[in-house]
Design an enzyme around this catalytic site. Structure first.
Site, PDB file in Angstrom:
ATOM      1  CG  ASP A 123     -82.708 -34.199 -86.456  1.00 52.21           C
ATOM      2  OD1 ASP A 123     -82.968 -33.415 -85.625  1.00 52.21           O
ATOM      3  OD2 ASP A 123     -83.592 -35.100 -86.191  1.00 52.21           O
ATOM      4  CG  ASP A 136     -85.949 -39.251 -86.251  1.00 49.81           C
ATOM      5  OD1 ASP A 136     -85.814 -38.030 -86.010  1.00 49.81           O
ATOM      6  OD2 ASP A 136     -86.584 -40.008 -85.799  1.00 49.81           O
ATOM      7  CG  ASP A 177     -83.067 -37.972 -82.270  1.00 51.72           C
ATOM      8  OD1 ASP A 177     -82.704 -36.769 -81.941  1.00 51.72           O
ATOM      9  OD2 ASP A 177     -83.611 -37.905 -83.704  1.00 51.72           O
TER      10      ASP A 177
END
Length: 1135
Positions: free
Chosen positions: A789, A785, A465
């Site tokens: 996901d 997070d 990310d």
């Protein structure tokens, strides 16, 4: 769901007095929570007069919450129970011991040990030895024969040690995980309103009557009823198994259940059931009951069970892990196993586990074949030699002796097998992993699944990310475009028209989650604290920078007054809130990703604050002149817009018609600075042969700029940066299905995936893992997070969740939690993972050298000399002491930076590299040369007696003791060689940094020295008053020179002959004394002289000399003292 029995309630939950004070009982609330949708709404209206009335019965305020009075909270805990589910009983140490005993290798060892032990107590009659013509050691060696049981006992002892160590490791691991789980639980907090303030409260402190704030990504900690909700969607699959998200609203379905996940929206609920009274708690209790019942039924041997309970148990297994953070103190490990067993397909073995399993099977097969051949060769050799060449007949009285020989051969075969199987390997793996996991905690890696640790060492790709991992996740607005003006710094409030300023302040303050806020800094001079969504905090910070107060706006417009909220999700990529205007009509404020929201705008505010048309060409111009320059500086662009509805109330559910024809107020550029340590960490990854890919929801220019700052891409690189739409167009066929071939053309060059949805992330991860292009299969790590996901984190070989910014759902799906949300911690995880892999490779190099040498020595020795030069007990000593401690020494080597200077091993690379194979074979050849020299020429070299072809039950020889010691010491030095497996020259580098290694090597050396000293040499250990043994006399007699067994037999005959002569002489002396009347004293003197004369054999010549021996009179042989009576030893009288 059926009504659970009374006994599932705690003792204090049916107390009539206090319950009546609250106007509803535990049982009533439990029954209420079992209802769904319209049934529940009707029940609430009919029985309680609506949700607000229920709140007043529970003595709570729907807006202000509970007062927080300790006495009131205690009373609630007493009446309605605590928010705590009692933990399932952990496995006892004995259960873990029983599990460890199921190991196949250990079972083979146990059987061999028992057979060996039983046979050692069996004594064949010794009469037939002469007829049988087989060498069996004489009765004098009975002491040695009686110690035959030691072999079997030693094998059993080694099994016990291995089992205890394994069980202890499992037990401590479970204990560690429970401690870890407790830590996670204590840290897990939930937003609750008390006394009008939103506070973060530990989950266990929540009580019935609390008003809880719920938002996207939360895992609900208790059952409750919705008071107010915005576009709320819940994933109830953990309880019901239904994968579709359930819409929740006050009018249609207000029931919220613990253990379910908030997938969209926000809201407030009143808590109605906690702990074992919540729906999840009831299932836990039922599972406990059904487990107990099923165990009883198993004991009674009955087959039938209660179907209802079994179904409940299955549902429970589904929920087991989801419910974890609710204060159940259950170890992650067990729940994970249960969940997987019940519902999910098993996650394939980790890379190392897979390789080790294959290797163990190969070694096992090879060992089994070798041991079978050894036994076969020995038996055939024995049979052919005795019954074919020497033409002996099989005599019945000789059968027990033949059996003993066959058993000896079987034990030698077992020895070969024992030697071939590396028992130390599982221990080395466990020690290495446990050691690494403990140390990784200090490096901000909280490992939830042990095998994730070593898998990380093989990682070839990391999909990361951007926000919070590569960047600091501390967002600030640094540029703005308002009224045709591009401000490169925050404008002063005076530069903006009051009505535009008012729209900006309201558009941001109202259209943000009320849980997002900015608090004063903890320390003076520090930065203000951002709580909640960081993007919203940046926008609220912008309002504060414009010298406005967002609190005042929120107080004026509480959430209860909202008409409709379209919460942010991955499809919309925007958030909108509808409020009523004081003058009538409705106004909707929107904010979201600029290029998405600008497409929905058809008007914009100009310099004068007037609404002017906003055409496509204006939009393209704005993208080119404002958004792209902002994005190229790495800024995230957010558009703030609004729309008025003046013609009555529109159909809010028709989202497509509502979210159009917006008026753009402003576009702001938000900066999220790159973490200073990230570029260096990514450079390390590149050197280590790991490809870092950035997967983000930001626009492509922002993503490219951040990727360049991080060092993921460099100007002029031939790498791809794609947007989600383009990515999907390239990898899907006409039917919209993902094609692996197409994906294989894209992913090797892809470095940045922007504007990606969670599905894109999952597709990319799955595609890379399944791909077979390139030299080796990829091992992929993923960071995430968000709630969405979850699928990608689960699919990845290693899933990293963010400890700070991560939602509960992401943490549940992950293997490792980054407690500091920092990319450098991932690099540390790679280092530790590689270290685990290397530690196990080091141990394998050491272990396999031992095994190869020992198997070849045992096999050839057995075939040539009918006896293994290395006995079963000695081999177990090597396996137990050397290997166990070597696994401890080599598995605790600390990692070094040099680990990051080589490429990852990947999935397909064999566990034993060419360098390792070269080391193993090279050292094996050297060791075998030395050992075979000692076996076949050692007696000449050391001038000692040969130990080859010794009879059955013969005592240990000096010859074979030298071989054993040489073998062990060569392994000890090979342990130091095994510290390096990549062809390094200096095996001693860094040896002093590992105290455990130095201690183990020294300790093993001392143990070996002590174990090799013969017992008879330790005279000080003798029991008091014990006479001298025959062996000692012969040793004294020969001046401590060794003799072989045949010579010893001859020697005994000579000694007895001389003693006979000596006694006759004594008898004649006695008679003469009596006849001459000489003093008795003189006779005794002469007798003592006679006793000191003994025989000394001189090997170089054929004659015997009588020589005085210097030994004290106290050690004289009792048998040599003549009887004081007048008669010889046989009792005949002397004439």
């Amino acid at each position: 769901m059926t009504n659970p029995t009374e006994r599932t309630l705690p003792a204090n939950s049916m107390v009539e007095g206090p319950e009546r004070e609250f106007g509803c009982t535990v049982m009533e609330l439990r029954k209420l929570m079992e209802l769904r949708s319209t049934d529940a709404v009707n029940q609430i209206s009919a029985h309680y007069g609506g949700v607000m009335n229920l709140c007043s019965r529970l003595k709570t305020n729907p807006v202000e919450g509970l007062s927080g009075n300790p006495a009131d909270l205690e009373k609630r805990k007493h009446v309605f129970g605590q928010n705590f589910i009692p933990p399932k009983k952990p496995k006892t140490f004995l259960e873990l011991v029983w599990e460890a005993l199921q190991d196949v290798t250990l079972i083979i060892l146990e059987i061999a040990a028992i057979i060996s032990l039983v046979l050692s107590f069996y004594r064949p009659p010794g009469d037939g030895n002469d007829q049988c013509g087989l060498p069996i050691s004489s009765v004098e060696d009975e002491g040695e024969a009686e110690t035959g049981w030691i072999e079997g006992a030693a094998i059993l002892f080694s099994v016990i040690i291995v089992v205890l160590v394994t069980a202890f490791n499992d037990w401590s691991k479970e204990k560690q995980f429970r401690g870890l789980q407790n830590r996670i639980e204590k840290e897990q907090k939930f937003s609750v309103i008390r006394n009008g303030h939103i506070i973060q409260l530990p989950v266990a402190e929540i009580v019935v009557g609390d008003i809880a704030q719920i938002k996207y990504g939360d895992l609900l900690p208790a059952d409750g009823i919705l008071i107010q909700g915005n576009d709320l969607k819940i994933d109830e699959s953990s309880l019901t198994g239904e994968s579709d998200h359930v819409k929740k609203s006050v009018e249609k379905d207000p029931m919220l259940l613990s253990g379910t996940h908030v997938m969209e929206g926000s809201g407030r609920m009143v808590v109605t059931a906690v702990g074992i009274n919540s729906q999840t708690g009831i299932i836990f209790t039922l599972l406990g009951a059904s487990e107990g019942e099923e165990e009883e039924k198993k004991k009674k041997g009955k087959k039938q069970g209660v179907p209802e309970n079994r179904n409940k148990a299955k549902t429970q297994d589904g929920v087991a892990l989801e419910i974890q953070p609710l204060n159940s103190q259950e170890g992650i490990d067990n729940e994970e196993k249960e969940k997987k067993a019940a519902k999910l397909p098993k996650k394939e073995k980790s890379v190392l586990q897979g390789k080790l399993t294959r290797l163990a099977v190969q070694i096992g097969k090879a060992g089994l074949i070798m041991s079978a051949i050894t036994v076969l060769v020995l038996i055939l050799y024995f049979v052919i030699e005795n019954f074919v060449i020497l033409r002996r007949a099989w005599l019945p009285e000789c059968t027990p002796i033949y059996i003993q020989y066959f058993v000896k051969f079987f034990i030698i075969g077992i020895t070969v097998l024992v030697v071939a199987v590396p028992e130390g390997l599982p221990l080395a793996v466990t020690i290495s992993l446990a050691y690494s996991v403990k140390k990784m905690m200090k490096d901000n890696n909280l490992v939830r699944h042990l095998d994730a640790c070593e898998t990380m060492g093989n990682a070839t790709a990391i999909c990361s990310d951007k926000t919070g991992t590569l960047t600091m996740n501390r967002m600030t607005v640094v540029q703005a475009y308002i009224g045709d003006t591009h401000y490169h710094q925050i404008p002063s409030p005076d530069a903006l028209l009051p009505k535009v300023l008012d729209l900006i302040v309201n558009g941001i303050s109202i259209n943000s989650a009320y849980t997002s806020k900015i608090l004063p800094p903890e320390k003076e001079g520090g930065l203000p604290r951002q709580v909640g969504n960081k993007t919203e905090c940046a926008l609220l910070g912008f309002v504060t920078d414009l010298k406005q107060d967002y609190h005042a706006v929120r107080n004026e417009m509480p959430e209860e007054k909202f008409c409709k909220v379209y919460t942010f999700n991955s499809v919309r990529k925007s958030m909108s809130t509808v409020v009523e205007k004081p003058s009538g009509g409705y106004r909707m404020y929107s904010k979201g990703a600029s290029e998405i929201l600008l497409r929905k705008c058809n008007r914009i505010l100009d310099k004068k604050g007037e609404v002017v048309p906003f055409k496509n060409k204006d939009r393209d111009e704005m993208v080119r002149t404002v958004i792209e320059p902002m994005a190229s500086e790495g800024l995230r662009t957010i558009c703030v817009a609004y729309r008025d509805f003046n013609d009555g109330e529109p159909p809010w559910d028709n989202e497509n018609e509502i979210l159009t024809e917006l008026t753009c107020i402003a576009v702001v550029g938000i900066e999220d600075p790159v973490r200073p340590e990230v570029p260096e960490a990514i450079a390390k990854c590149k050197r280590a042969g790991i490809t870092v890919r950035m997967v983000t929801g930001d626009n492509i220019n922002t993503a490219r700029a951040i990727a360049t700052k991080c060092g993921i891409i460099a100007p002029g690189d031939d790498f791809l940066c794609l947007e989600g739409k383009e990515f999907n167009r390239l990898i899907r066929n006409e039917k919209g299905e993902v094609e692996q071939e197409k994906l294989d053309k894209i992913w090797p060059k892809l470095r940045v995936l922007a504007r990606s949805s969670p599905t894109d992330k999952h597709t990319l991860v799955k595609g890379i893992i399944d791909s077979t292009v390139g030299e080796q299969r990829q091992v992929v790590a993923v960071t995430g997070d968000g709630t969405n996901d979850g699928p990608a984190l689960k699919k990845a070989d290693v899933g990293f969740a963010m400890g700070i910014a991560g939602t509960d759902v992401a943490k549940e799906a992950s293997d490792i939690i980054l407690t500091d949300d920092n990319f450098t911690s991932i690099v540390k995880a790679v280092m530790w993972g590689r270290n685990v892999y290397d530690s196990i490779s080091k141990f394998l190099q050491f272990q396999l050298t031992v095994n190869v040498v020992a198997v070849i020595v045992a096999f050839t020795g057995a075939c040539i000399t009918q006896d293994s030069p290395l006995k079963a007990v000695q081999m177990l000593w090597v396996n137990l002491i050397m290997d166990t401690f070597a696994s401890l020494a080599l598995a605790t080597e600390p990692p070094t930076e040099s680990l990051l200077k080589r490429r990852p091993y990947g999935r397909n690379k064999p566990l034993i590299s060419r360098t390792m194979m070269k080391n193993i074979l090279g050292h094996a050849v050297y060791q075998l040369t030395v050992i075979f020299f000692l076996v076949f020429a050692g007696e000449k070299f050391f001038d000692i007696d040969s130990g080859r072809k010794a009879p059955l039950h013969s005592p240990p020889s000096q010859h074979y003791t030298i071989i054993f010691n040489t073998f062990v010491l060569m392994q000890l030095f090979n342990e130091i060689n095994s510290r390096k497996i990549h062809g390094e020259r200096n095996v001693f580098s860094g040896i002093y940094h590992n105290l455990i290694f130095c201690t183990v090597v020294l300790g093993t050396f001392i143990s070996q020295v002590i174990s090799s000293i013969p017992t008879q040499s330790l005279k000080f250990l003798k029991e008091a008053g014990h006479g001298t043994t025959k062996e000692e006399i012969t040793k004294d007699a020969e001046g401590l020179d060794e003799i072989d067994l045949a010579e010893m037999e001859l020697r005994r005959g000579q000694i007895l002959w001389f003693r006979g002569l000596n006694r006759i002489q004594t008898q004649i002396d006695v008679i003469n004394t009596f006849q001459t009347g000489a003093s008795f004293k003189g006779v005794l003197k002469r007798q003592t002289m006679g006793q000191h004369l003994d025989v000394k054999h001189v090997p170089s010549s054929s004659y015997v000399t009588v020589a005085p021996v210097r030994s004290p009179p106290t050690t004289s042989v009792p048998a040599a003292v003549p009887s004081p009576t007048l008669g010889n030893q046989s009792g005949q009288s002397v004439p």
